[in-house]
Design an enzyme around this catalytic site. Sequence first.
Site, short mmCIF file in Angstrom:
data_model
loop_
_atom_site.label_atom_id
_atom_site.label_comp_id
_atom_site.label_asym_id
_atom_site.label_seq_id
_atom_site.Cartn_x
_atom_site.Cartn_y
_atom_site.Cartn_z
CE1 TYR A 174 -3.74 -2.30 0.34
CE2 TYR A 174 -4.69 -0.25 1.16
CZ TYR A 174 -4.85 -1.52 0.66
OH TYR A 174 -6.11 -2.01 0.49
CE LYS A 216 0.73 -17.56 -2.66
NZ LYS A 216 -0.15 -18.75 -2.78
CG ASP A 229 -14.09 -5.93 1.97
OD1 ASP A 229 -13.93 -5.22 2.98
OD2 ASP A 229 -14.41 -5.49 0.85
CG ASP A 285 -8.37 -4.08 1.30
OD1 ASP A 285 -9.30 -3.52 1.91
OD2 ASP A 285 -8.26 -4.09 0.06
CG ASP A 299 -3.34 -19.86 -1.48
OD1 ASP A 299 -2.84 -19.90 -0.34
OD2 ASP A 299 -2.88 -20.51 -2.44
C1 IPM Z 1 -10.60 -0.40 3.65
C2 IPM Z 1 -10.78 0.19 2.29
C3 IPM Z 1 -9.57 1.06 1.97
C4 IPM Z 1 -8.36 0.16 1.97
C5 IPM Z 1 -9.66 1.85 0.67
C6 IPM Z 1 -10.93 2.66 0.59
C7 IPM Z 1 -8.46 2.71 0.46
O1 IPM Z 1 -10.98 -0.80 1.35
O2 IPM Z 1 -10.53 0.36 4.64
O3 IPM Z 1 -10.54 -1.62 3.75
O4 IPM Z 1 -8.04 -0.48 0.96
O5 IPM Z 1 -7.71 0.08 3.01
MG MG Z 2 -11.12 -2.74 2.15
#
Ligand code: IPM
Ligand code: MG
Length: 354
Positions: free
Chosen positions: A135, A189, A249, A245, A221
């Site tokens: 990042y 990984k 999710d 990240d 993975d």
């Molecule tokens: C998160 C989001 C952010 C990230 C984006 C919006 C930059 O997806 O907070 O997970 O990738 O960290």
């Molecule tokens: Mg995110």
Amino acid sequence: MKICVLPGDGIGPEIMTEAVRVLQVLDLKFELEEALLGGCAVDATGEPYPEATRKLAQEADAVLLGAVGGPQWDSNPREQRPERGLLGIRKHLGLFANLRPAILYPELANASTLKPEVVAGLDILIVRELTGDIYFGQPRGIETRDVDGKMQRFGFNTMHYTESEIRRILRVAFEASRKRNRKVCSVDKMNVLECTQLWRDVAIETALEYPDVELSHMLVDNAAMQLVKDPKQFDVMVTGNMFGDILSDEASMLTGSIGMLPSASLDENNKGLYEPSHGSAPDIAGKGVANPLATILSVAMMLRYTFANEVAAGRIETAVKKVLAKGLRTGDIYETGTQKVGTREMGDAVLAAL
Ligand code: IPM
Ligand code: MG
């Protein structure tokens, strides 16, 4: 005690209004100061994380954030995109430890797309490193170069971690696990990437400081697969910025209700930025239908982690559970037999339960 409030874009302002009402009703004598972050800041000042916001955020003891982003800024130059504001504040404040709980509330068991027996009682904490990795790694960019005898565009990013960056996030995970089930799964990984071989080596070294905690390792993975196959095998998962990240999710969707999940991003001294795990949901912005509970629960996390006020944090969490038990639901978690309410009514119900 000062709190910097950043409503942000999309549904951010609506959900933040309810979270601030909850905070105010607790009567804890906070000073609140509002500032701009994200697309709204770009519109007002040309920058997603303007100087005035930097100053307030730096001076505050904690930051409460709604959400940033929206399609109207997607084609802006990278420097003027809302996401840059978010990455900017994380880096500027040194918020390296991102805690993302994925909890399935029993009342919302049907919200998940997974079978109830797979997710019932789910309670995972993802600890994501937030200020390093690919990042932020340099060099990065898109350049036209001579590659294989041909001038062509070449995109590149750099993944890197120092051992101290890895050690400090591992320690956060180990400490957090001591308040839970003393099980940490470190995700890497290492079969392909040297950077994450170092991650695994440092994880093993750091584990020696925590003989009471069980450390396991998993390739990313496989971790993605195990999360949907048997998520309850996990307690605390710790990983780098990019893997975190993606996995966070995925984990949030196991609960089926991302509108319920708060998050904390902490520095070395437990100063933190607190925000819902969901985004700015531009499609429903301004309609008064967004779920404010993740932001309200972020206030609870703030009281717990930055202000060490477990009692007030617990009060908010209990109030949210009561409201769910009463059958109140915003559209995102609605099912037949429950009562559909808007953002304000949900806020009202939490205030009443408090
Ligand atoms: C998160 C989001 C952010 C990230 C984006 C919006 C930059 O997806 O907070 O997970 O990738 O960290
Ligand atoms: Mg995110």
